[in-house]
Write a protein that holds these residues in place. Structure first.
Motif, PDB file in Angstrom:
ATOM      1  N   TRP A  43     -18.700  -4.665   9.341  1.00  0.00           N
ATOM      2  CA  TRP A  43     -18.117  -3.625   8.481  1.00  0.00           C
ATOM      3  C   TRP A  43     -18.863  -3.575   7.142  1.00  0.00           C
ATOM      4  O   TRP A  43     -19.203  -2.505   6.641  1.00  0.00           O
ATOM      5  N   PRO A  51     -14.105  -5.231   4.640  1.00  0.00           N
ATOM      6  CA  PRO A  51     -12.931  -4.540   5.183  1.00  0.00           C
ATOM      7  C   PRO A  51     -11.630  -5.162   4.703  1.00  0.00           C
ATOM      8  O   PRO A  51     -11.580  -6.350   4.358  1.00  0.00           O
ATOM      9  N   GLN A  55      -8.288  -3.035   8.415  1.00  0.00           N
ATOM     10  CA  GLN A  55      -9.548  -2.469   8.914  1.00  0.00           C
ATOM     11  C   GLN A  55     -10.254  -3.444   9.846  1.00  0.00           C
ATOM     12  O   GLN A  55     -10.755  -3.054  10.903  1.00  0.00           O
ATOM     13  N   LYS A  56     -10.291  -4.700   9.460  1.00  0.00           N
ATOM     14  CA  LYS A  56     -10.923  -5.715  10.304  1.00  0.00           C
ATOM     15  C   LYS A  56     -10.215  -5.836  11.641  1.00  0.00           C
ATOM     16  O   LYS A  56     -10.846  -5.884  12.700  1.00  0.00           O
ATOM     17  N   LEU A  59     -11.002  -2.773  13.832  1.00  0.00           N
ATOM     18  CA  LEU A  59     -12.356  -2.827  14.381  1.00  0.00           C
ATOM     19  C   LEU A  59     -12.455  -3.883  15.469  1.00  0.00           C
ATOM     20  O   LEU A  59     -13.071  -3.646  16.518  1.00  0.00           O
ATOM     21  N   TRP A 213     -13.687   4.125   8.835  1.00  0.00           N
ATOM     22  CA  TRP A 213     -15.065   4.013   9.332  1.00  0.00           C
ATOM     23  C   TRP A 213     -15.768   5.359   9.205  1.00  0.00           C
ATOM     24  O   TRP A 213     -15.181   6.414   9.483  1.00  0.00           O
TER      25      TRP A 213
END
Length: 269
Positions: A43, A51, A55-56, A59, A213
């Protein structure tokens, strides 16, 4: 030879000197190696920022969902390449990644850009539902498929897509792109008059776009994920080769319907 305007001779990704390596403003050895995992780093590399936990996690879920998909054409290409050139892992890996186009794996980019169009159209249509309906009706008139919908096996619903959407809800990530996908899932089957469940190629871009993203880097997600799956297939191919078995099966399955021998020489071709 220069082509076009080229006056931006800069990169913001990485630099180094005799004593250090800097990646996206972080000291590689002092701040990154041993301190963050690869999803964090991926990221950071792509976006330039670390991130958030949500978000992590989103993903991570996307990468896990698409890494392995069985003996699809891209995997077969990779395995047969390695069978023919066992010293060329890089060639076999490249063969598999080059086969990720608009039908298999790369289809998530197509669906993602389509979702962006729906979200933008919703501003004029008045609602996501209206924009989705108008778009699907247009696709039907043109006899085109709806990106992100439909699956040859999971007619009742793609379980991977369902799980990703559930995770997006749990993480508070779901936003306009997930909303657009769900609207397509509601109106699509009725307009197209057939089962059209939301598929993984629609779910991945929906959730990862809503997570923040960049749309321009959508294809990077399935490419990275499938690289992991290809590594597994190539190791197995090196130990238990099926590349020539697949090649032989293809040869047996395809019948020749060209001109008979001698026809070209006699002018009958």
């Amino acid at each position: 030879m220069r082509i076009g305007k080229q006056d931006q001779a800069f990169t913001a990704i990485a630099t180094s000197d005799a004593a250090s390596i800097t990646v996206r403003g972080h000291d590689l050895c002092g701040e990154l190696i041993g301190h963050i995992d690869f999803t964090d780093y991926f990221w950071l590399l792509v976006t330039g920022a670390r991130p958030t936990p949500a978000q992590k996690a989103m993903l991570d879920a996307c990468l896990v969902s698409i890494a392995e998909h069985g003996l699809v054409p891209s995997v077969q290409a990779a395995r047969m390449t390695l069978a023919a050139a066992p010293e060329a892992w890089q060639g076999a890996m490249a063969a598999g990644l080059l086969g990720m186009g608009s039908v298999v794996a790369g289809s998530s980019e197509v669906a993602g850009r389509y979702l962006v169009e729906i979200v933008e159209a919703a501003e004029q249509a008045g609602s996501i539902e209206a924009a989705a309906r108008a778009s699907v009706e247009e696709l039907k008139a043109k006899r085109r498929k709806v990106p992100g919908l439909g699956h040859p096996q999971h007619n009742a619903g793609d379980p991977r897509a369902d799980r990703l959407l559930a995770i997006a809800d749990e993480l508070g990530v779901a936003g306009p792109h997930v909303g657009a996908l769900r609207a397509l899932g509601r109106v699509g089957p009725g307009i197209m008059d057939r089962p059209l469940p939301i598929n993984i190629s629609g779910a991945i871009p929906a959730v990862i776009l809503d997570a923040g993203w960049p749309v321009e880097a959508l294809k990077a997600v399935p490419l990275l994920a499938r690289a992991g799956g290809l590594a597994a297939h190539l190791l197995e191919e090196s130990r238990r080769s099926i590349g020539f078995i697949m090649s032989h099966a293809a040869d047996q399955a395809i019948s020749y319907d060209g001109a008979p021998a001698g026809a070209a020489a006699s002018g009958d071709a």
